[in-house]
Design a protein around this motif. Sequence first.
Motif, PDB file in Angstrom:
ATOM      1  N   LEU A 118       6.759 -12.048  -5.577  1.00 24.83           N
ATOM      2  CA  LEU A 118       5.627 -12.788  -5.013  1.00 24.83           C
ATOM      3  C   LEU A 118       4.971 -13.662  -6.076  1.00 24.83           C
ATOM      4  CD1 LEU A 118       3.946 -10.136  -2.674  1.00 24.83           C
ATOM      5  CD2 LEU A 118       5.591 -11.902  -2.094  1.00 24.83           C
ATOM      6  N   ARG A 119       4.950 -13.164  -7.316  1.00 27.03           N
ATOM      7  CA  ARG A 119       4.401 -13.957  -8.424  1.00 27.03           C
ATOM      8  C   ARG A 119       5.258 -15.181  -8.659  1.00 27.03           C
ATOM      9  NH1 ARG A 119       1.754  -9.840 -11.773  1.00 27.03           N
ATOM     10  NH2 ARG A 119      -0.311  -9.982 -10.860  1.00 27.03           N
ATOM     11  N   VAL A 135       0.648  -4.014  -2.060  1.00 27.31           N
ATOM     12  CA  VAL A 135       1.002  -5.023  -3.064  1.00 27.31           C
ATOM     13  C   VAL A 135       0.580  -6.411  -2.573  1.00 27.31           C
ATOM     14  CG1 VAL A 135       2.930  -6.194  -4.189  1.00 27.31           C
ATOM     15  CG2 VAL A 135       2.905  -3.721  -4.078  1.00 27.31           C
ATOM     16  N   GLU A 136       0.873  -6.685  -1.309  1.00 25.55           N
ATOM     17  CA  GLU A 136       0.524  -7.999  -0.750  1.00 25.55           C
ATOM     18  C   GLU A 136      -0.990  -8.207  -0.755  1.00 25.55           C
ATOM     19  OE1 GLU A 136       2.357  -8.467   3.084  1.00 25.55           O
ATOM     20  OE2 GLU A 136       4.352  -8.277   2.213  1.00 25.55           O
ATOM     21  N   SER A 180      -3.485  -1.700 -10.210  1.00 31.50           N
ATOM     22  CA  SER A 180      -3.278  -2.079  -8.810  1.00 31.50           C
ATOM     23  C   SER A 180      -2.682  -0.918  -8.018  1.00 31.50           C
ATOM     24  CB  SER A 180      -2.373  -3.305  -8.724  1.00 31.50           C
ATOM     25  OG  SER A 180      -1.045  -2.956  -8.987  1.00 31.50           O
ATOM     26  N   GLN A 181      -2.003  -0.001  -8.712  1.00 29.53           N
ATOM     27  CA  GLN A 181      -1.417   1.123  -7.984  1.00 29.53           C
ATOM     28  C   GLN A 181      -2.458   2.189  -7.675  1.00 29.53           C
ATOM     29  OE1 GLN A 181       1.930   1.981 -10.448  1.00 29.53           O
ATOM     30  NE2 GLN A 181       3.219   0.559  -9.345  1.00 29.53           N
ATOM     31  N   GLU A 239      -5.902 -11.343  -5.765  1.00 27.73           N
ATOM     32  CA  GLU A 239      -5.766 -12.043  -7.044  1.00 27.73           C
ATOM     33  C   GLU A 239      -5.977 -13.542  -6.856  1.00 27.73           C
ATOM     34  OE1 GLU A 239      -1.987 -11.376  -8.801  1.00 27.73           O
ATOM     35  OE2 GLU A 239      -2.649  -9.610  -9.896  1.00 27.73           O
ATOM     36  N   ARG A 285       4.811 -18.022  -6.310  1.00 31.17           N
ATOM     37  CA  ARG A 285       3.602 -18.833  -6.457  1.00 31.17           C
ATOM     38  C   ARG A 285       3.880 -20.130  -7.195  1.00 31.17           C
ATOM     39  NH1 ARG A 285      -0.900 -14.721  -8.758  1.00 31.17           N
ATOM     40  NH2 ARG A 285      -1.286 -13.515  -6.869  1.00 31.17           N
ATOM     41  N   VAL A 306      -4.557  -8.839 -11.649  1.00 32.22           N
ATOM     42  CA  VAL A 306      -4.685  -7.382 -11.630  1.00 32.22           C
ATOM     43  C   VAL A 306      -3.473  -6.771 -12.304  1.00 32.22           C
ATOM     44  CG1 VAL A 306      -4.918  -5.351 -10.164  1.00 32.22           C
ATOM     45  CG2 VAL A 306      -5.980  -7.491  -9.479  1.00 32.22           C
ATOM     46  N   LEU A 353       8.083  -1.598  -6.236  1.00 27.18           N
ATOM     47  CA  LEU A 353       6.822  -2.317  -6.009  1.00 27.18           C
ATOM     48  C   LEU A 353       6.599  -3.366  -7.087  1.00 27.18           C
ATOM     49  CD1 LEU A 353       4.420   0.514  -4.844  1.00 27.18           C
ATOM     50  CD2 LEU A 353       5.608  -1.172  -3.468  1.00 27.18           C
ATOM     51  N   ASP A 373       1.464   0.058   4.327  1.00 23.09           N
ATOM     52  CA  ASP A 373       2.349   0.814   3.451  1.00 23.09           C
ATOM     53  C   ASP A 373       2.200   0.271   2.032  1.00 23.09           C
ATOM     54  OD1 ASP A 373       3.693  -1.567   3.430  1.00 23.09           O
ATOM     55  OD2 ASP A 373       5.319  -0.904   4.724  1.00 23.09           O
ATOM     56  N   SER A 374       3.012   0.786   1.116  1.00 24.82           N
ATOM     57  CA  SER A 374       2.829   0.392  -0.281  1.00 24.82           C
ATOM     58  C   SER A 374       3.156  -1.089  -0.490  1.00 24.82           C
ATOM     59  CB  SER A 374       3.696   1.263  -1.186  1.00 24.82           C
ATOM     60  OG  SER A 374       5.041   1.252  -0.754  1.00 24.82           O
ATOM     61  N   LEU A 375       4.091  -1.620   0.303  1.00 28.67           N
ATOM     62  CA  LEU A 375       4.400  -3.055   0.188  1.00 28.67           C
ATOM     63  C   LEU A 375       3.206  -3.888   0.649  1.00 28.67           C
ATOM     64  CD1 LEU A 375       8.083  -3.187   1.509  1.00 28.67           C
ATOM     65  CD2 LEU A 375       7.327  -3.408  -0.841  1.00 28.67           C
ATOM     66  N   ASP A 376       2.560  -3.436   1.737  1.00 33.18           N
ATOM     67  CA  ASP A 376       1.351  -4.140   2.214  1.00 33.18           C
ATOM     68  C   ASP A 376       0.272  -4.122   1.141  1.00 33.18           C
ATOM     69  OD1 ASP A 376       2.122  -4.859   4.828  1.00 33.18           O
ATOM     70  OD2 ASP A 376       1.875  -2.787   5.467  1.00 33.18           O
ATOM     71  N   MET A 418      -2.099  -8.958  -4.240  1.00 36.80           N
ATOM     72  CA  MET A 418      -1.716 -10.332  -4.611  1.00 36.80           C
ATOM     73  C   MET A 418      -2.654 -11.342  -3.950  1.00 36.80           C
ATOM     74  SD  MET A 418       1.062 -10.078  -6.518  1.00 36.80           S
ATOM     75  CE  MET A 418       1.811 -11.672  -6.441  1.00 36.80           C
ATOM     76  N   ARG A 461      11.342  -4.962   3.305  1.00 37.30           N
ATOM     77  CA  ARG A 461      11.008  -4.082   4.418  1.00 37.30           C
ATOM     78  C   ARG A 461      12.256  -3.548   5.113  1.00 37.30           C
ATOM     79  NH1 ARG A 461       5.671  -3.985   5.071  1.00 37.30           N
ATOM     80  NH2 ARG A 461       4.735  -5.597   3.801  1.00 37.30           N
ATOM     81  N   GLU A 485      -0.651  -4.080 -13.306  1.00 40.30           N
ATOM     82  CA  GLU A 485       0.148  -3.235 -12.440  1.00 40.30           C
ATOM     83  C   GLU A 485      -0.403  -1.813 -12.377  1.00 40.30           C
ATOM     84  OE1 GLU A 485       4.830  -3.070 -12.574  1.00 40.30           O
ATOM     85  OE2 GLU A 485       3.897  -5.010 -12.488  1.00 40.30           O
ATOM     86  N   TYR A 535       8.702  -6.264  -6.251  1.00 41.26           N
ATOM     87  CA  TYR A 535       8.115  -7.002  -5.125  1.00 41.26           C
ATOM     88  C   TYR A 535       6.997  -7.898  -5.629  1.00 41.26           C
ATOM     89  CZ  TYR A 535       6.386  -7.760  -0.385  1.00 41.26           C
ATOM     90  OH  TYR A 535       5.991  -8.326   0.802  1.00 41.26           O
ATOM     91  N   ARG A 536       6.161  -7.327  -6.491  1.00 43.68           N
ATOM     92  CA  ARG A 536       5.074  -8.109  -7.083  1.00 43.68           C
ATOM     93  C   ARG A 536       5.650  -9.275  -7.885  1.00 43.68           C
ATOM     94  NH1 ARG A 536       2.588  -3.949  -9.418  1.00 43.68           N
ATOM     95  NH2 ARG A 536       1.663  -3.368  -7.447  1.00 43.68           N
ATOM     96  N   SER A 570      -6.812   2.213  -3.364  1.00 44.44           N
ATOM     97  CA  SER A 570      -6.425   2.660  -2.034  1.00 44.44           C
ATOM     98  C   SER A 570      -7.505   2.404  -0.988  1.00 44.44           C
ATOM     99  CB  SER A 570      -6.041   4.145  -2.058  1.00 44.44           C
ATOM    100  OG  SER A 570      -7.151   4.904  -2.465  1.00 44.44           O
TER     101      SER A 570
END
Lengths: 142, 98
Positions: free
Chosen positions: B24-25, A100-101, A119-120, A107, B28, A114, B17, A95-98, A104, B47, A116, B20-21, A123
């Motif tokens: 996560l940043r 993003v992960e 990165s969107q 990176e 780090r 990357v 999103l 999904d979109s959260l995955d 990251m 989630r 924003e 969320y980024r 796909s």
Amino acid sequence: MASASAASLCRFQPFQNQPTKTSGLVTRTSSSLQLVSNGWAKSGFSSLRTSRLQICCSAKHETVQKVVEIVRKQLALPPESEVTPDSKFASLGADSLDTVEIVMGLEEEFGISVEEESSQNISTVQEAADLIEKLVEKKAAA
Amino acid sequence: MGASRGPRLSGMQKQVLSLYRGFLRAARAKSAEDRQQIESLVSSEFRRNAKEVDRKNFLYIEYLLRRAKKQLDQLRSPDVVGLSALNVSFSQTKHPTN
């Protein structure tokens, strides 16, 4: 047409023992190949030249493999599942959260940042690898 | 070309999103152990909300966005070591221990 002929010229360069001509050809091609020309200028052995050229040509594949590895790890895909460069993250169950992960994780693996916006737009594995190559190149040039 | 790449996201989805980024940043910068804890907490929280919150419940989503922004600002401070304070409040709501 032009790019195809440039590529084939570049491929045969290691077999030509004319350094002046080589550098002239290389500067007209992309910046990733300029790195190679530096290597040639320093090393005198033709065997070294060939190996450098191989590295340059297989970088794309290596990047793709690395991306595939990270995507597998991130999505916890079973080893028998097939991940190709054209695989869409969404069709791999991300999904979109995955996504993003994954970005990251990429990176960190490649030591890049990357933006924003871009990165969107990622796909597929190939898109990610292309963007990474671009960013790594930019980083090396900076 | 742009339309064929990935799903079209609404402004709100993009904000989520981007948050969320951001989390996560920010994670780090913390120690490896704290980072892992922050990541798993943040990930499960995003989630959970993605699944549970109705996508048309804009007021609530906006509230969550505002709250998350504040939390992220706090987390970004180098003095903040981890999300333990948040973790306590989450674990209290889920399984009360004390």
